[in-house]
Design an enzyme around this catalytic site. Structure first.
Site, mmCIF file in Angstrom:
data_model
loop_
_atom_site.group_PDB
_atom_site.id
_atom_site.type_symbol
_atom_site.label_atom_id
_atom_site.label_comp_id
_atom_site.label_asym_id
_atom_site.label_seq_id
_atom_site.Cartn_x
_atom_site.Cartn_y
_atom_site.Cartn_z
ATOM 1 C CD GLU A 198 -2.731 -1.188 -0.062
ATOM 2 O OE1 GLU A 198 -2.997 -0.414 -0.670
ATOM 3 O OE2 GLU A 198 -3.029 -2.304 -0.307
ATOM 4 C CG HIS A 201 -0.990 1.313 -4.483
ATOM 5 N ND1 HIS A 201 -0.955 1.391 -5.926
ATOM 6 C CD2 HIS A 201 -1.384 -0.059 -4.033
ATOM 7 C CE1 HIS A 201 -1.532 0.063 -6.063
ATOM 8 N NE2 HIS A 201 -1.757 -0.684 -5.069
HETATM 9 ZN ZN LIG Z 1 -2.522 -2.776 -4.938
#
Ligand SMILES: [Zn+2]
Length: 481
Positions: free
Chosen positions: A270, A273
């Site tokens: 995460e 991202h």
């Molecule tokens: Zn992802």
């Protein structure tokens, strides 16, 4: 449990078959969905739904996807067969005669792992070295090494957050000797009643974009004064704000939240991202950070999964929460060996699912309609590791055929590209600032504002990755996914 532990092959076969069969109603629903989508695609001027769905993706065409999946399958098949040969052994380690059927795989793998049990499997042994605080500090250290950015916790005001457990991190970047705030991350990491359970997510609350300062625009936007800004190169940018949610256990009174290696990997994913959003610097908000082609968006996050499994990165931060002793790397190696026991089998089953998705959405649907049982059987006959079974028509249980619809290959594609980026750019030194800068300037900075293949050619230095064969080349690249 039955597949892993029942000694009788016939029992395993019956249980396996029961889970691999779809009802007539399920099959009809799937075939109707695919048929209606085929009709929609034709109305929209495409030959089939895959062609329609892929036109704005990195892949562009069904042929490119087929080339990628085929080359990946050919590379993975022998590796998966080797894995099966390794686990298809008796207590003395000798090969069991005869062919392995699909319902025998879990059983022999469980037996094999039982004979090679290590300390790493003892419940939370690894977790003791991975408290949430230590992992967050580790991420900050890593990003500071490769991108020159770090996290700083900031107290939140009255109505700024939606729950008392949400923590704010400001992301600071070194800009020629002075630190500049480039983004804000709200971390909502703990499980609680009423919160959506399950998977971790990255949400963009406010995109980054360029602000053109004119008296008129400031007068029109009443909130202008409250938008966090950044001045760079004589231009003004609105900085991004994101929320990162996970469902980790709430810390106890005397014990911090301890993450499993898998949860640590999720947090790294995460944060990949998050860095795409933080380091993207585009003028337009609709191409900021993660707003790029959906079959390209997992590259920065999947790349982070390579970092978390690297001993040089783990060694930066993993410390026992009570004694402070560093993580014994031999345990990590044991853990990885066990995790990897059927890794290529897992990849191959993903390849088969992606092929099924492509074959259904490129099928010629004549007057007799679509026969998805036949498509699934033929696929297993051509690419499966085991003898295909006529009664097993599992295809109507694969929910992703609805949600992804001709794009299920995306994750595999990004895994293949990330593996090549890791091998060619970061593996020599995962803390290298030069490597980080290369990834930032060729990929992250652009968000969705540059053709994805141009990003890939740039970061890998591979001019041959062009045109319709680029995907097949990535599939055959042989990088360790
Ligand atoms: Zn992802």
């Amino acid at each position: 449990m039955v597949l892993q532990s029942a000694h009788g092959s016939d029992v395993r076969r019956r249980v396996w078959l029961a889970t691999r069969q779809s009802s007539r109603e399920q099959v009809q629903r799937l075939e109707r969905l695919v048929t209606l989508r085929d009709r929609l695609a034709k109305v929209m001027g495409a030959r089939n739904f895959a062609e329609y769905a892929l036109s704005d993706k990195m892949a562009r065409t069904p042929d490119a996807v087929a080339g990628f999946l085929d080359s990946l399958a050919k590379r993975t098949l022998p590796l998966a067969r080797d894995e099966l040969a390794r686990v298809h052994t008796d207590a003395a380690g000798a090969a069991v005669p005869g062919a392995l059927d699909e319902w025998d795989r879990e059983y022999y793998a469980a037996q094999y792992l039982g004979r090679h049990r290590s300390r790493a499997r003892a419940s939370d042994f690894l977790s003791s070295f991975l408290s949430l605080g230590v992992v967050m500090q580790g991420l900050s250290r890593l990003f500071s090494e490769i991108y020159g950015v770090r996290f700083v916790p900031v107290a939140t005001g009255g109505r700024e957050v939606w729950d008392g457990e949400v923590r704010r991190l400001d992301v600071l970047a070194d800009a020629g000797g002075v630190e500049q705030r480039i983004g804000i991350i709200y971390c909502d990491l703990f499980e609680r009643a009423g919160k959506q359970p399950g998977s971790a997510s990255h949400y963009t609350v406010r995109c980054s974009r360029e602000i053109v300062r004119t008296d008129a625009s400031e007068a029109m936007d009443a909130d202008a004064a409250t938008i966090p800004l950044l001045e760079a190169g004589g231009r003004t940018f609105q900085i991004p704000t994101i929320a990162l949610t996970c469902n980790f256990a709430v810390p106890g009174a005397r014990r911090p939240t301890l993450l499993s290696l898998h949860e640590t990997e999720t947090l790294f994913h995460e944060m990949g991202h998050a860095m795409h959003t933080m380091l993207g610097r585009t003028a337009m908000h609709n191409i900021s950070g993660t707003r790029c082609a959906t079959d390209f968006v997992e590259l920065p996050s999947v790349l982070m999964e390579h970092f978390v499994m690297d001993e040089r990165v783990l060694g930066l931060f993993a410390r026992h929460f009570e004694t402070g002793e560093p993580l014994p790397m031999d345990l990590v190696r044991d853990y990885q060996r066990e995790q990897d026991c059927l890794r290529h089998n897992e990849t191959l089953s993903q390849v088969l699912m992606a092929m099924l998705d492509q074959r259904l959405y490129t099928a010629e649907i004549g007057a007799a309609g679509l026969d998805s049982d036949a498509v699934y059987y033929e696929l297993n006959r051509a690419y499966g590791l085991f003898a295909p079974v006529r009664e097993a028509n599992w295809q109507a249980q694969l929910g992703h055929l609805f949600g992804y619809g001709a794009t299920y290959y995306s994750y595999l594609l990004d895994r293949a590209i990330a593996a090549a980026v890791w091998r060619d750019v970061f593996a020599a030194d995962p803390l290298s600032r030069a490597a980080g800068e290369r990834f930032r300037t060729e990929v992250l900075r652009w968000g969705g504002g540059r053709e994805p293949w141009e990003c890939v050619r740039g970061v890998l230095g591979r001019e041959d990755l062009r045109g319709e064969h680029a995907m097949a080349l990535i599939g055959a690249a042989g990088a360790d996914m």
